[in-house]
Design a protein around this motif. Structure first.
Motif, PDB file in Angstrom:
ATOM      1  N   VAL A  61       0.710  -1.233  -0.047  1.00 20.64           N
ATOM      2  CA  VAL A  61       0.116  -0.242   0.081  1.00 20.64           C
ATOM      3  C   VAL A  61       0.743   1.273   0.020  1.00 20.64           C
ATOM      4  N   PHE A  62       1.865   1.359   0.977  1.00 16.30           N
ATOM      5  CA  PHE A  62       2.540   2.553   1.040  1.00 16.30           C
ATOM      6  C   PHE A  62       3.999   2.422   0.501  1.00 16.30           C
ATOM      7  N   GLU A  63       4.208   1.629  -0.809  1.00 22.96           N
ATOM      8  CA  GLU A  63       5.422   1.403  -1.237  1.00 22.96           C
ATOM      9  C   GLU A  63       6.478   2.621  -1.312  1.00 22.96           C
ATOM     10  N   GLY A  64       6.073   3.925  -1.225  1.00 23.33           N
ATOM     11  CA  GLY A  64       7.036   4.897  -1.069  1.00 23.33           C
ATOM     12  C   GLY A  64       7.529   5.121   0.249  1.00 23.33           C
ATOM     13  N   ALA A  65       7.236   4.227   1.191  1.00 26.75           N
ATOM     14  CA  ALA A  65       7.781   4.252   2.523  1.00 26.75           C
ATOM     15  C   ALA A  65       8.890   3.169   2.821  1.00 26.75           C
ATOM     16  N   GLY A  66       9.471   2.556   1.582  1.00 29.21           N
ATOM     17  CA  GLY A  66      10.407   1.506   2.076  1.00 29.21           C
ATOM     18  C   GLY A  66      10.478   0.475   1.111  1.00 29.21           C
ATOM     19  N   ALA A  67       9.654   0.373   0.079  1.00 32.54           N
ATOM     20  CA  ALA A  67       9.646  -0.828  -0.702  1.00 32.54           C
ATOM     21  C   ALA A  67      10.699  -0.860  -1.795  1.00 32.54           C
ATOM     22  N   LEU A  68      11.476   0.322  -2.161  1.00 31.71           N
ATOM     23  CA  LEU A  68      12.064   0.465  -3.111  1.00 31.71           C
ATOM     24  C   LEU A  68      13.480  -0.442  -2.921  1.00 31.71           C
ATOM     25  N   ARG A  69      14.107  -1.019  -3.646  1.00 29.33           N
ATOM     26  CA  ARG A  69      15.306  -1.708  -3.501  1.00 29.33           C
ATOM     27  C   ARG A  69      16.316  -1.466  -4.561  1.00 29.33           C
ATOM     28  N   SER A  70      17.764  -1.411  -4.112  1.00 32.48           N
ATOM     29  CA  SER A  70      18.657  -0.843  -5.017  1.00 32.48           C
ATOM     30  C   SER A  70      19.797  -1.821  -4.637  1.00 32.48           C
ATOM     31  N   THR A  71      20.887  -1.330  -5.627  1.00 30.84           N
ATOM     32  CA  THR A  71      22.316  -1.714  -5.317  1.00 30.84           C
ATOM     33  C   THR A  71      23.457  -0.571  -5.103  1.00 30.84           C
ATOM     34  N   VAL A  72      24.493  -0.739  -4.463  1.00 35.21           N
ATOM     35  CA  VAL A  72      25.337   0.207  -4.177  1.00 35.21           C
ATOM     36  C   VAL A  72      25.944   0.903  -5.349  1.00 35.21           C
ATOM     37  N   THR A  73      25.885   0.140  -6.557  1.00 39.77           N
ATOM     38  CA  THR A  73      26.293   0.575  -7.912  1.00 39.77           C
ATOM     39  C   THR A  73      25.230   1.550  -8.422  1.00 39.77           C
ATOM     40  N   ASP A  74      24.054   1.243  -8.314  1.00 40.79           N
ATOM     41  CA  ASP A  74      23.081   2.009  -8.636  1.00 40.79           C
ATOM     42  C   ASP A  74      22.980   3.559  -7.711  1.00 40.79           C
ATOM     43  N   MET A  75      23.099   3.233  -6.419  1.00 43.68           N
ATOM     44  CA  MET A  75      22.940   4.455  -5.631  1.00 43.68           C
ATOM     45  C   MET A  75      24.061   5.321  -5.727  1.00 43.68           C
ATOM     46  N   LEU A  76      25.159   4.750  -6.382  1.00 38.44           N
ATOM     47  CA  LEU A  76      26.602   5.642  -6.410  1.00 38.44           C
ATOM     48  C   LEU A  76      26.286   6.364  -7.637  1.00 38.44           C
ATOM     49  N   ARG A  77      25.377   5.896  -8.663  1.00 35.72           N
ATOM     50  CA  ARG A  77      24.990   6.312  -9.832  1.00 35.72           C
ATOM     51  C   ARG A  77      24.223   7.457  -9.613  1.00 35.72           C
ATOM     52  N   PHE A  78      23.290   7.439  -8.867  1.00 37.35           N
ATOM     53  CA  PHE A  78      22.225   8.514  -8.425  1.00 37.35           C
ATOM     54  C   PHE A  78      22.891   9.458  -7.750  1.00 37.35           C
ATOM     55  N   LEU A  79      23.857   9.141  -6.764  1.00 37.60           N
ATOM     56  CA  LEU A  79      24.563  10.414  -6.122  1.00 37.60           C
ATOM     57  C   LEU A  79      25.456  11.054  -6.959  1.00 37.60           C
ATOM     58  N   SER A  80      26.205  10.526  -8.082  1.00 40.84           N
ATOM     59  CA  SER A  80      26.832  11.369  -8.969  1.00 40.84           C
ATOM     60  C   SER A  80      26.348  12.261  -9.726  1.00 40.84           C
ATOM     61  N   VAL A  81      25.261  11.882 -10.396  1.00 41.07           N
ATOM     62  CA  VAL A  81      24.266  12.915 -10.937  1.00 41.07           C
ATOM     63  C   VAL A  81      23.624  13.926  -9.879  1.00 41.07           C
ATOM     64  N   TYR A  82      23.412  13.625  -8.429  1.00 37.02           N
ATOM     65  CA  TYR A  82      22.721  14.224  -7.476  1.00 37.02           C
ATOM     66  C   TYR A  82      23.720  15.341  -7.096  1.00 37.02           C
ATOM     67  N   LEU A  83      24.878  15.068  -7.223  1.00 37.75           N
ATOM     68  CA  LEU A  83      25.999  16.038  -7.000  1.00 37.75           C
ATOM     69  C   LEU A  83      26.627  17.071  -7.942  1.00 37.75           C
ATOM     70  N   GLY A  84      25.816  16.633  -9.268  1.00 36.31           N
ATOM     71  CA  GLY A  84      26.289  17.475 -10.564  1.00 36.31           C
ATOM     72  C   GLY A  84      27.562  17.041 -11.062  1.00 36.31           C
ATOM     73  N   ILE A  85      27.835  15.789 -10.767  1.00 32.98           N
ATOM     74  CA  ILE A  85      29.309  15.412 -11.357  1.00 32.98           C
ATOM     75  C   ILE A  85      29.224  15.318 -12.800  1.00 32.98           C
ATOM     76  N   TYR A  86      27.829  14.987 -13.215  1.00 35.42           N
ATOM     77  CA  TYR A  86      27.804  14.978 -14.668  1.00 35.42           C
ATOM     78  C   TYR A  86      27.126  16.396 -15.205  1.00 35.42           C
ATOM     79  N   ALA A  87      27.909  17.434 -15.446  1.00 37.13           N
ATOM     80  CA  ALA A  87      27.294  18.792 -15.598  1.00 37.13           C
ATOM     81  C   ALA A  87      26.077  18.919 -16.517  1.00 37.13           C
ATOM     82  N   ASP A  88      26.284  18.110 -17.605  1.00 33.71           N
ATOM     83  CA  ASP A  88      25.135  18.176 -18.600  1.00 33.71           C
ATOM     84  C   ASP A  88      23.978  17.373 -18.414  1.00 33.71           C
ATOM     85  N   HIS A  89      24.045  16.623 -17.404  1.00 35.55           N
ATOM     86  CA  HIS A  89      23.010  15.483 -17.110  1.00 35.55           C
ATOM     87  C   HIS A  89      21.374  16.366 -16.966  1.00 35.55           C
TER      88      HIS A  89
END
Length: 181
Positions: A61-89
């Motif tokens: 019912v409330f999947e947004g509260a903790g149902a998402l699963r990920s890997t370190v590789t994917d989370m580091l990719r997210f973090l890289s874009v989040y930090l603006g490391i890929y300036a043109d993203h």
């Protein structure tokens, strides 16, 4: 509730919305709510104590509260874009907006869009835990450093060990000017 509302507004379910608007544009192939057979085979068992295996939590019912699963590789990719490391993203502007303080919690803390902002040391973070698992993602966007910690152990609800570990690592990276790039 926000996850359900957003999915409803987009005319889909939360998983499809996350895949379409976040995971696919970022190339996060191992981030999902419903695991494929391959992903399920790679899932590390969760624990709540020594030798206390915890079955994964099935949130329907409330999947947004903790149902998402990920890997370190994917989370580091997210973090890289989040930090603006890929300036043109194309997601950089959207991520920048989430880092801004939208609600003040006094002189030390604020809340961004989905993030806790520690004004004392300019660290932006979020954590989470479900049965047998806990996580921490923290960053200092001003110095383009961040950390992802994914654990297959869930301590007691009020235990902040993972947060303290994340904070300490971020502090050490910043103070010692480590360069991993």
């Amino acid at each position: 509730m926000l996850g359900r509302y957003l999915a409803q507004k987009l005319g889909t379910d939360l998983e499809k919305a996350l895949l379409k608007f976040i995971c696919q544009p970022l190339g996060m192939q191992d981030t999902t709510i419903r695991l494929s057979l391959d992903q399920r085979n790679r899932l590390v068992p969760g624990y709540a104590g020594k030798d206390v295996n915890q079955p994964e939590l099935a949130m329907k019912v409330f999947e947004g509260a903790g149902a998402l699963r990920s890997t370190v590789t994917d989370m580091l990719r997210f973090l890289s874009v989040y930090l603006g490391i890929y300036a043109d993203h194309p997601m950089n502007k959207s991520f920048y907006i989430t880092q801004q303080e939208h609600i003040s919690q006094g002189k030390n803390f604020g809340v961004g869009l989905g993030w806790i902002i520690d004004k004392r040391n300019r660290i932006i973070w979020h954590n989470g835990s479900t049965h047998g698992y806990s996580s921490f993602l923290g960053c200092d966007p001003y110095n383009s450093i961040g950390i992802v910690i994914l654990s297959n152990y869930r301590p007691s609800l009020m235990d902040d060990t993972l947060n303290r570990i994340g904070y300490e690592i971020l502090t050490q990276i910043r103070e010692n000017n480590y360069n991993f790039g």
